[in-house]
Design an enzyme around this catalytic site. Structure first.
Site, PDB file in Angstrom:
ATOM      1  N   GLY A   1       0.545  -1.013  -0.042  1.00 30.15           N
ATOM      2  CA  GLY A   1      -0.316   0.324  -0.308  1.00 30.15           C
ATOM      3  C   GLY A   1       0.204   1.161  -0.294  1.00 30.15           C
TER       4      GLY A   1
ATOM      5  N   GLY B   1      -0.151   8.032   1.407  1.00 28.24           N
ATOM      6  CA  GLY B   1      -0.112   8.408   3.106  1.00 28.24           C
ATOM      7  C   GLY B   1       1.336   7.931   3.702  1.00 28.24           C
TER       8      GLY B   1
ATOM      9  NE  ARG C   1      -6.147  -1.403  -4.438  1.00 32.71           N
ATOM     10  CZ  ARG C   1      -7.300  -0.754  -3.581  1.00 32.71           C
ATOM     11  NH1 ARG C   1      -8.161  -2.273  -3.668  1.00 32.71           N
ATOM     12  NH2 ARG C   1      -7.538  -0.189  -2.645  1.00 32.71           N
TER      13      ARG C   1
ATOM     14  CG  ASP D   1      -6.296  -6.119  -3.820  1.00 31.46           C
ATOM     15  OD1 ASP D   1      -6.513  -6.730  -3.051  1.00 31.46           O
ATOM     16  OD2 ASP D   1      -7.600  -5.714  -4.705  1.00 31.46           O
TER      17      ASP D   1
ATOM     18  CB  SER E   1      -4.941   1.444  14.245  1.00 27.49           C
ATOM     19  OG  SER E   1      -5.961   2.404  14.690  1.00 27.49           O
TER      20      SER E   1
ATOM     21  CE1 TYR F   1      -8.949   0.478   9.593  1.00 32.32           C
ATOM     22  CE2 TYR F   1      -8.927   1.725  11.691  1.00 32.32           C
ATOM     23  CZ  TYR F   1      -7.960   0.998  11.090  1.00 32.32           C
ATOM     24  OH  TYR F   1      -7.204   1.911  11.034  1.00 32.32           O
TER      25      TYR F   1
ATOM     26  CE  LYS G   1      -5.265  -1.077  10.707  1.00 31.62           C
ATOM     27  NZ  LYS G   1      -4.312  -0.832   9.920  1.00 31.62           N
TER      28      LYS G   1
ATOM     29  CB  VAL H   1      -2.062   9.451  10.441  1.00 31.18           C
ATOM     30  CG1 VAL H   1      -1.152   9.957   9.552  1.00 31.18           C
ATOM     31  CG2 VAL H   1      -1.734   8.915  11.610  1.00 31.18           C
TER      32      VAL H   1
ATOM     33  CB  THR I   1      -3.724   8.905   5.134  1.00 34.85           C
ATOM     34  OG1 THR I   1      -4.576   8.894   6.096  1.00 34.85           O
ATOM     35  CG2 THR I   1      -2.284   9.320   6.062  1.00 34.85           C
TER      36      THR I   1
END
Ligand code: NDP
Ligand code: 8X3
Length: 253
Positions: free
Chosen positions: A10, A14, A35, A60, A140, A153, A157, A186, A188
């Site tokens: 990735g 960011g 990607r 991906d 995170s 989410y 994490k 952050v 991004t």
């Protein structure tokens, strides 16, 4: 960092992108995953101009076969990955656990957990046999405690924390190191994705507070990677000064 090979997932935006520039600026050779191939070419040109070697590995991360054939295609020095930065990750929405979209949650789980685990499984055996390596997972603050609208989410994490801790245990008799970096806010493209492309909502999230930027996290990743080999930075929680927890922050009116 000269002669070290760093693979970043990735890396087109960011934190991942900032890591690519930071490690390149310190002389490391970079394998960029992402990607968006056009963007990857642009980043490659800029990093190459900094005097380092760059290899593009577009796939991906949710596509396990593409990941496998990409990792297996590595030749020469590129095979010898010194640092794996498992960064690719995302969130969609702020929905309640009994209301959200199961398909979006599948994407989050596949990206944030399954892909991170697959990369680890494919890259770490080489590190073990070479007797050196560092895995840096981008976790995170969300993994420390659930917050409203963050349930899935946060769960992904929390899984990154467990996978990082478990890997550290499994590698305890080796020279390899495992670091889990847990950022707070952050700025991004992360929030733009969270609000499904609504830039106004994403900008509003950072109103009245100075958030971190990708470069702040890249500095932390680099610090962990550059530490003497007997020093393992196991976990770092890093937040803006006006953030105290996942849910408590101070915003100037
Ligand atoms: P960005 O959205 O700016 O960057 C995410 C990167 O991950 C992009 O390059 C994106 O590429 C890539 N990515 C997403 N899905 C895939 C996939 N399936 N395959 C390959 N690449 C993919 O967000 P951040 O830089 O903020 O996020 C990086 C990491 O940091 C994530 O794991 C996130 O959870 C974590 N994090 C972020 C925080 C924040 O406040 N921003 C705080 C704490 C942790 P593409 O453009 O193609 O989607
Ligand atoms: C992203 C940080 O606080 O938006 O991982 O969940 S937060």
């Amino acid at each position: 960092m000269k002669n070290k090979v760093v693979l970043i997932t990735g890396a087109t935006s960011g934190i991942g992108r900032a890591c690519a520039y930071k490690f390149a600026s310190e002389g490391a050779d970079i394998i960029l995953n992402g990607r968006k191939e056009e963007l990857m070419e642009e980043i490659k040109n800029e990093l190459t101009a900094m005097g380092v070697d760059v290899l593009l590995l577009p796939f991906d991360v949710r596509d396990r076969e593409a990941m496998r054939s990409s990792v297996e295609s590595l030749e020469g020095k590129w095979k010898n990955i010194d640092i794996l930065i498992n960064n690719a990750g995302l969130v969609f929405g702020v929905d309640k656990e009994f209301e959200g979209d199961l398909d979006e949650w599948d994407i989050m789980i596949d990206t944030n957990i399954r892909a991170l685990l697959s990369m680890t499984r494919m890259v770490v055996p080489g590190m073990v046999s070479r007797g050196k390596g560092h895995i840096i997972n981008i976790g995170s603050i969300a993994g420390d405690a659930a917050y409203p609208g963050g349930s899935v989410y946060c769960a992904t994490k929390a899984a990154v924390k467990a996978l990082s801790d478990g890997l550290r245990i499994d590698l305890v008799d080796t020279p390899l190191r495992v670091t889990n970096i847990k950022p707070g806010m952050v700025e991004t493209n992360f929030s733009v994705t969270r609000y499904r492309g609504d830039k106004e909502k994403a900008d509003a999230f950072y109103k009245g507070i100075q958030p971190l930027c990708g470069e702040d996290i890249a500095e932390v990743a680099y610090y962990a990677a550059a530490a003497p080999t007997h020093v393992q930075i196991a976990e770092v929680l890093v937040m803006p000064t006006n953030q105290a927890t996942g849910t408590i922050s101070y915003r100037k009116q």
